[in-house]
Scaffold this motif. Structure first.
Motif, PDB file in Angstrom:
ATOM      1  N   VAL A   2       4.362   5.448  -6.132  1.00 35.41           N
ATOM      2  CA  VAL A   2       3.541   5.417  -4.928  1.00 35.41           C
ATOM      3  C   VAL A   2       4.132   4.391  -3.970  1.00 35.41           C
ATOM      4  O   VAL A   2       4.433   3.266  -4.359  1.00 35.41           O
ATOM      5  N   GLN A   3       4.303   4.792  -2.730  1.00 34.34           N
ATOM      6  CA  GLN A   3       4.743   3.864  -1.691  1.00 34.34           C
ATOM      7  C   GLN A   3       3.556   3.526  -0.793  1.00 34.34           C
ATOM      8  O   GLN A   3       2.814   4.423  -0.383  1.00 34.34           O
ATOM      9  N   ALA A  23      -1.254   3.173   4.307  1.00 37.47           N
ATOM     10  CA  ALA A  23      -0.888   4.568   4.110  1.00 37.47           C
ATOM     11  C   ALA A  23      -0.096   4.714   2.822  1.00 37.47           C
ATOM     12  O   ALA A  23       0.858   3.959   2.584  1.00 37.47           O
ATOM     13  N   ALA A  24      -0.482   5.671   2.005  1.00 39.02           N
ATOM     14  CA  ALA A  24       0.167   5.895   0.710  1.00 39.02           C
ATOM     15  C   ALA A  24       0.930   7.206   0.707  1.00 39.02           C
ATOM     16  O   ALA A  24       0.502   8.189   1.311  1.00 39.02           O
ATOM     17  N   SER A  25       2.036   7.202   0.027  1.00 36.24           N
ATOM     18  CA  SER A  25       2.801   8.424  -0.159  1.00 36.24           C
ATOM     19  C   SER A  25       3.309   8.464  -1.590  1.00 36.24           C
ATOM     20  O   SER A  25       3.369   7.446  -2.264  1.00 36.24           O
ATOM     21  N   GLY A  26       3.642   9.656  -2.039  1.00 37.42           N
ATOM     22  CA  GLY A  26       4.132   9.779  -3.401  1.00 37.42           C
ATOM     23  C   GLY A  26       3.136  10.521  -4.261  1.00 37.42           C
ATOM     24  O   GLY A  26       2.704  11.609  -3.920  1.00 37.42           O
ATOM     25  N   ARG A  27       2.731   9.909  -5.342  1.00 37.19           N
ATOM     26  CA  ARG A  27       1.822  10.555  -6.272  1.00 37.19           C
ATOM     27  C   ARG A  27       0.448  10.773  -5.638  1.00 37.19           C
ATOM     28  O   ARG A  27       0.141  10.243  -4.591  1.00 37.19           O
ATOM     29  N   THR A  28      -0.366  11.552  -6.285  1.00 37.57           N
ATOM     30  CA  THR A  28      -1.680  11.913  -5.760  1.00 37.57           C
ATOM     31  C   THR A  28      -2.521  10.676  -5.500  1.00 37.57           C
ATOM     32  O   THR A  28      -2.890   9.956  -6.423  1.00 37.57           O
ATOM     33  N   PHE A  29      -2.842  10.460  -4.255  1.00 36.86           N
ATOM     34  CA  PHE A  29      -3.559   9.256  -3.825  1.00 36.86           C
ATOM     35  C   PHE A  29      -4.902   9.115  -4.525  1.00 36.86           C
ATOM     36  O   PHE A  29      -5.312   8.027  -4.913  1.00 36.86           O
ATOM     37  N   LYS A  76      -6.383  11.793   3.971  1.00 37.47           N
ATOM     38  CA  LYS A  76      -5.325  11.177   4.780  1.00 37.47           C
ATOM     39  C   LYS A  76      -4.468  10.207   3.976  1.00 37.47           C
ATOM     40  O   LYS A  76      -3.583   9.554   4.540  1.00 37.47           O
ATOM     41  N   ASN A  77      -4.750  10.085   2.678  1.00 37.00           N
ATOM     42  CA  ASN A  77      -3.993   9.159   1.826  1.00 37.00           C
ATOM     43  C   ASN A  77      -3.975   7.751   2.394  1.00 37.00           C
ATOM     44  O   ASN A  77      -2.943   7.068   2.399  1.00 37.00           O
ATOM     45  N   THR A  78      -5.120   7.295   2.859  1.00 35.44           N
ATOM     46  CA  THR A  78      -5.194   6.005   3.541  1.00 35.44           C
ATOM     47  C   THR A  78      -6.413   5.222   3.074  1.00 35.44           C
ATOM     48  O   THR A  78      -7.490   5.793   2.866  1.00 35.44           O
TER      49      THR A  78
END
Length: 129
Positions: A2-3, A23-29, A76-78
């Motif tokens: 996860v970033q 803000a997250a990216s990568g695996r399921t937030f 929004k992965n946030t």
């Protein structure tokens, strides 16, 4: 993996407000408990707030209760940290963190830094008196 990327820090006068975003990216937030920590110069990193993966539960450090609000938008992965009535002692580098959790535990939160698996680079918050 996860970033995490924080934003929204800055300089504000005492009594003012700031809103931080992560803000997250990568695996399921939504598989992660999300937390905010902070570290002031010469001090250890300390817990600020955390939210369960559902957003149904939030925990806060005593020092920020009633002034800060954590929330998340899984679509929004946030994750957010609304900070009101800021004090000079809130000055610190604020970090967003993610902790893998069991999705069968919708209200689980973590308040220890060692429980978190991923960390952002931090965003500086400075409160002037």
């Amino acid at each position: 993996q996860v970033q995490l990327v924080e934003s929204g820090g800055g300089l504000v006068q005492a009594g003012g407000s700031l809103s931080l975003s992560c803000a997250a990216s990568g695996r399921t937030f939504s598989m992660y408990v999300m937390g905010w920590f902070r570290q002031a110069p010469g001090k250890e990193r300390e817990f600020v707030a955390a939210t369960s993966w559902t957003g149904g539960r939030a925990d806060y450090a005593d020092s920020v209760k009633g002034r800060f609000t954590i929330s998340r938008d899984n679509a929004k992965n946030t994750v957010y940290l609304q900070m009101n009535s800021l004090k000079p002692e809130d000055t610190a580098l604020y970090f967003c963190a993610a902790a893998h959790t069991d999705t069968m535990m919708p209200m689980a939160v973590m308040s220890w830094a060692d429980e978190y698996d991923y960390w952002g680079q931090g965003t500086q918050v400075t409160v002037s008196s």
